[in-house]
Design a protein around this motif. Structure first.
Motif, PDB file in Angstrom:
ATOM      1  N   ILE A   1       0.872  -1.174   0.000  1.00  0.00           N
ATOM      2  CA  ILE A   1       0.000   0.000   0.000  1.00  0.00           C
ATOM      3  C   ILE A   1       0.908   1.222   0.000  1.00  0.00           C
ATOM      4  O   ILE A   1       1.665   1.443   0.949  1.00  0.00           O
ATOM      5  CB  ILE A   1      -0.937   0.009   1.227  1.00  0.00           C
ATOM      6  N   VAL A   2       0.871   1.973  -1.079  1.00  0.00           N
ATOM      7  CA  VAL A   2       1.636   3.213  -1.192  1.00  0.00           C
ATOM      8  C   VAL A   2       0.605   4.330  -1.180  1.00  0.00           C
ATOM      9  O   VAL A   2      -0.086   4.552  -2.177  1.00  0.00           O
ATOM     10  CB  VAL A   2       2.485   3.253  -2.477  1.00  0.00           C
ATOM     11  N   ALA A   3       0.474   4.966  -0.021  1.00  0.00           N
ATOM     12  CA  ALA A   3      -0.594   5.939   0.150  1.00  0.00           C
ATOM     13  C   ALA A   3      -0.105   7.152   0.922  1.00  0.00           C
ATOM     14  O   ALA A   3       0.555   7.018   1.949  1.00  0.00           O
ATOM     15  CB  ALA A   3      -1.778   5.298   0.877  1.00  0.00           C
ATOM     16  N   HIS A   4      -0.482   8.303   0.418  1.00  0.00           N
ATOM     17  CA  HIS A   4      -0.166   9.582   1.054  1.00  0.00           C
ATOM     18  C   HIS A   4      -1.240   9.857   2.103  1.00  0.00           C
ATOM     19  O   HIS A   4      -2.424   9.806   1.800  1.00  0.00           O
ATOM     20  CB  HIS A   4      -0.142  10.676  -0.012  1.00  0.00           C
TER      21      HIS A   4
ATOM     22  N   THR B   1      -4.014   8.473  -2.686  1.00  0.00           N
ATOM     23  CA  THR B   1      -3.537   9.853  -2.753  1.00  0.00           C
ATOM     24  C   THR B   1      -4.647  10.837  -2.443  1.00  0.00           C
ATOM     25  O   THR B   1      -5.829  10.518  -2.567  1.00  0.00           O
ATOM     26  CB  THR B   1      -2.947  10.168  -4.149  1.00  0.00           C
ATOM     27  N   THR B   2      -4.225  12.004  -2.068  1.00  0.00           N
ATOM     28  CA  THR B   2      -5.135  13.131  -1.983  1.00  0.00           C
ATOM     29  C   THR B   2      -5.163  13.800  -3.355  1.00  0.00           C
ATOM     30  O   THR B   2      -4.251  13.608  -4.168  1.00  0.00           O
ATOM     31  CB  THR B   2      -4.635  14.142  -0.928  1.00  0.00           C
ATOM     32  N   GLU B   3      -6.195  14.563  -3.579  1.00  0.00           N
ATOM     33  CA  GLU B   3      -6.268  15.404  -4.772  1.00  0.00           C
ATOM     34  C   GLU B   3      -5.663  16.743  -4.381  1.00  0.00           C
ATOM     35  O   GLU B   3      -6.146  17.400  -3.474  1.00  0.00           O
ATOM     36  CB  GLU B   3      -7.729  15.584  -5.190  1.00  0.00           C
ATOM     37  N   ASN B   4      -4.581  17.112  -5.062  1.00  0.00           N
ATOM     38  CA  ASN B   4      -3.904  18.371  -4.762  1.00  0.00           C
ATOM     39  C   ASN B   4      -3.887  19.231  -6.019  1.00  0.00           C
ATOM     40  O   ASN B   4      -3.210  18.876  -6.988  1.00  0.00           O
ATOM     41  CB  ASN B   4      -2.458  18.115  -4.302  1.00  0.00           C
ATOM     42  N   LEU B   5      -4.629  20.303  -5.989  1.00  0.00           N
ATOM     43  CA  LEU B   5      -4.697  21.213  -7.141  1.00  0.00           C
ATOM     44  C   LEU B   5      -5.079  20.466  -8.418  1.00  0.00           C
ATOM     45  O   LEU B   5      -4.529  20.704  -9.483  1.00  0.00           O
ATOM     46  CB  LEU B   5      -3.369  21.960  -7.321  1.00  0.00           C
TER      47      LEU B   5
END
Length: 156
Positions: free
Chosen positions: A9-12, A62-66
Motif C-alpha cells: 500500500i503506497v498511500a499519502h 492519494t489526496t487530490e492536490n490542485l
C-alpha cells in the motif's frame, strides 16, 4: 511461509482522515479470512523500486492536490517508474483518491502512469469525493479486502 504474498500500500496520508483510509486498507487486507497475504504500508516518500519489486499487488492512495495527485505520490512514480517498468508488467493494482473536488485530473494522471507501467487494474479507481464522509473508510476497507482476497485465492 514462502507462499505468503505481499500487498504493498503506497498511500499519502497527510491528515487524520487520510490516515484513517490507510488504516482501513490495512484492516481490510488483514481480514481474518485472509490467510497468505501480508499487507504493508509505505508512505510514497519512503517507498521505492525495491518495494514494488517485492510485492504481488499494489494499492495506491492519494489526496487530490490542485487537481492532481499528491507531490509525494508523483515523487514515488518518478523514482520507481523506469526501475520496475520491464519487471513488474501485469502487477495487479488499485487506487483510491481522497478528492475535495471531483478527482478527475488526479485519476487521469495516475491512470496514464499505470497504463505506461502496464499494470493491471483489478477494479476501477475509487474516488472519495467532496466533504469527508465516514463511508469513505468502509469503501477503502473493502478495497483492501478485495485486493488481499484476490491475492490469497490466486485470482490475480
Amino acid at each position: 511461509m514462502s507462499d505468503t504474498k505481499t500487498l504493498l500500500i503506497v498511500a499519502h496520508a497527510p491528515s487524520p482522515n487520510t490516515r484513517k483510509l490507510v488504516d482501513a486498507a490495512l484492516h481490510g487486507a488483514g481480514h481474518d479470512d485472509i490467510e497468505n497475504v501480508r499487507a504493508i504500508w509505505k508512505p510514497p516518500l519512503e517507498a521505492g523500486p525495491d518495494d514494488v519489486m517485492a510485492c504481488d499487488a499494489i494499492l495506491l492512495g492519494t489526496t487530490e492536490n490542485l487537481g492532481y495527485m499528491s507531490g509525494a505520490l508523483k515523487d514515488f512514480f518518478d523514482r520507481t517508474y523506469y526501475a520496475v517498468l520491464e519487471h513488474k508488467q501485469g502487477l495487479p493494482c488499485a487506487l483510491y483518491i481522497r478528492a475535495g473536488h471531483d478527482g478527475t485530473g488526479t485519476r487521469r494522471a495516475i491512470e496514464s502512469i499505470v497504463t505506461g507501467l502496464r499494470w493491471n487494474w483489478v477494479q476501477p479507481p475509487l474516488v472519495c469525493r467532496g466533504d469527508w464522509q465516514d463511508v469513505f473508510v468502509d469503501q477503502v476497507e473493502e478495497l483492501g479486502l478485495y485486493l488481499a482476497a484476490g491475492l490469497d485465492n490466486s485470482i490475480f
